[in-house]
Design an enzyme around this catalytic site. Structure first.
Site, PDB file in Angstrom:
ATOM      1  CD1 TRP A  26      17.790   3.352 -27.241  1.00  0.00           C
ATOM      2  CD2 TRP A  26      19.875   4.754 -28.300  1.00  0.00           C
ATOM      3  NE1 TRP A  26      19.233   2.407 -27.825  1.00  0.00           N
ATOM      4  CE2 TRP A  26      20.389   2.828 -28.178  1.00  0.00           C
ATOM      5  CE3 TRP A  26      20.705   5.184 -28.732  1.00  0.00           C
ATOM      6  CZ2 TRP A  26      21.023   2.622 -28.882  1.00  0.00           C
ATOM      7  CZ3 TRP A  26      21.965   4.744 -29.535  1.00  0.00           C
ATOM      8  CH2 TRP A  26      22.119   3.235 -29.275  1.00  0.00           C
ATOM      9  CD  GLU A  29      12.798  10.481 -33.706  1.00  0.00           C
ATOM     10  OE1 GLU A  29      12.970  10.392 -34.719  1.00  0.00           O
ATOM     11  OE2 GLU A  29      11.521  11.313 -33.310  1.00  0.00           O
ATOM     12  CD  GLU A  35      22.089  12.072 -35.984  1.00  0.00           C
ATOM     13  OE1 GLU A  35      22.117  12.002 -37.983  1.00  0.00           O
ATOM     14  OE2 GLU A  35      21.473  12.749 -35.492  1.00  0.00           O
ATOM     15  CD  GLU A  70      18.731  13.771 -35.592  1.00  0.00           C
ATOM     16  OE1 GLU A  70      17.675  13.011 -36.197  1.00  0.00           O
ATOM     17  OE2 GLU A  70      19.065  13.636 -36.552  1.00  0.00           O
ATOM     18  CG  HIS A  88       0.289  24.109 -43.378  1.00  0.00           C
ATOM     19  ND1 HIS A  88       1.641  24.765 -43.359  1.00  0.00           N
ATOM     20  CD2 HIS A  88      -0.431  24.456 -43.361  1.00  0.00           C
ATOM     21  CE1 HIS A  88       0.596  26.069 -44.054  1.00  0.00           C
ATOM     22  NE2 HIS A  88      -0.290  25.977 -43.950  1.00  0.00           N
ATOM     23  CB  SER A  99      16.004  17.659 -42.719  1.00  0.00           C
ATOM     24  OG  SER A  99      17.234  16.310 -43.302  1.00  0.00           O
TER      25      SER A  99
END
Length: 122
Positions: A26, A29, A35, A70, A88, A99
């Site tokens: 929370w 992110e 969401e 998520e 990388h 994602s």
């Protein structure tokens, strides 16, 4: 008796770690917050709508799945970022796949809600 206390202690500590993870998600992110702001009212709406118990479970479950995916995506990103800031290809691939998993979960939730609600509107 000692095993029961040990088991309860482990469960208590695990619950604390889980709460710490939710709090961290929370705070850190933005995607999780966005969401959650959509999911919580949608869950309340699912309980208000005149749908069957199974339909309600599917509707709520699809939304919970978005948050779970998520959280996993955020964990992947945090682990990759911990490794180092340099680019990388495998790190990029891991983040992109995380994602993509979130996108698929969101699309599944939308599909589930539409598949249940559209017949009710006809």
């Amino acid at each position: 008796m000692a095993n029961q206390v040990t088991g309860l202690t482990r469960i208590y500590k695990a619950a604390g770690y889980s709460l710490k993870g939710l709090t961290s998600a929370w705070k850190n992110e933005a995607a999780f917050r966005q969401e959650a702001v959509v999911v919580v009212p949608a869950i309340l709406l699912a309980f208000y709508l005149d749908v069957s118990s199974i339909e309600r479970i599917l509707m709520v479950g699809s939304l919970i799945m978005v948050l779970v995916v998520e959280l996993l995506n955020s964990a992947i990103e945090a682990a990759i970022d911990r490794i180092g800031p340099e680019f990388h290809p495998l790190s990029g691939r891991a983040k992109d796949m995380g994602s993509a998993a979130v996108l698929i979960a969101i699309l599944f939730a939308v599909f589930t809600w539409l598949a249940i609600l559209v017949p009710h509107w006809r």
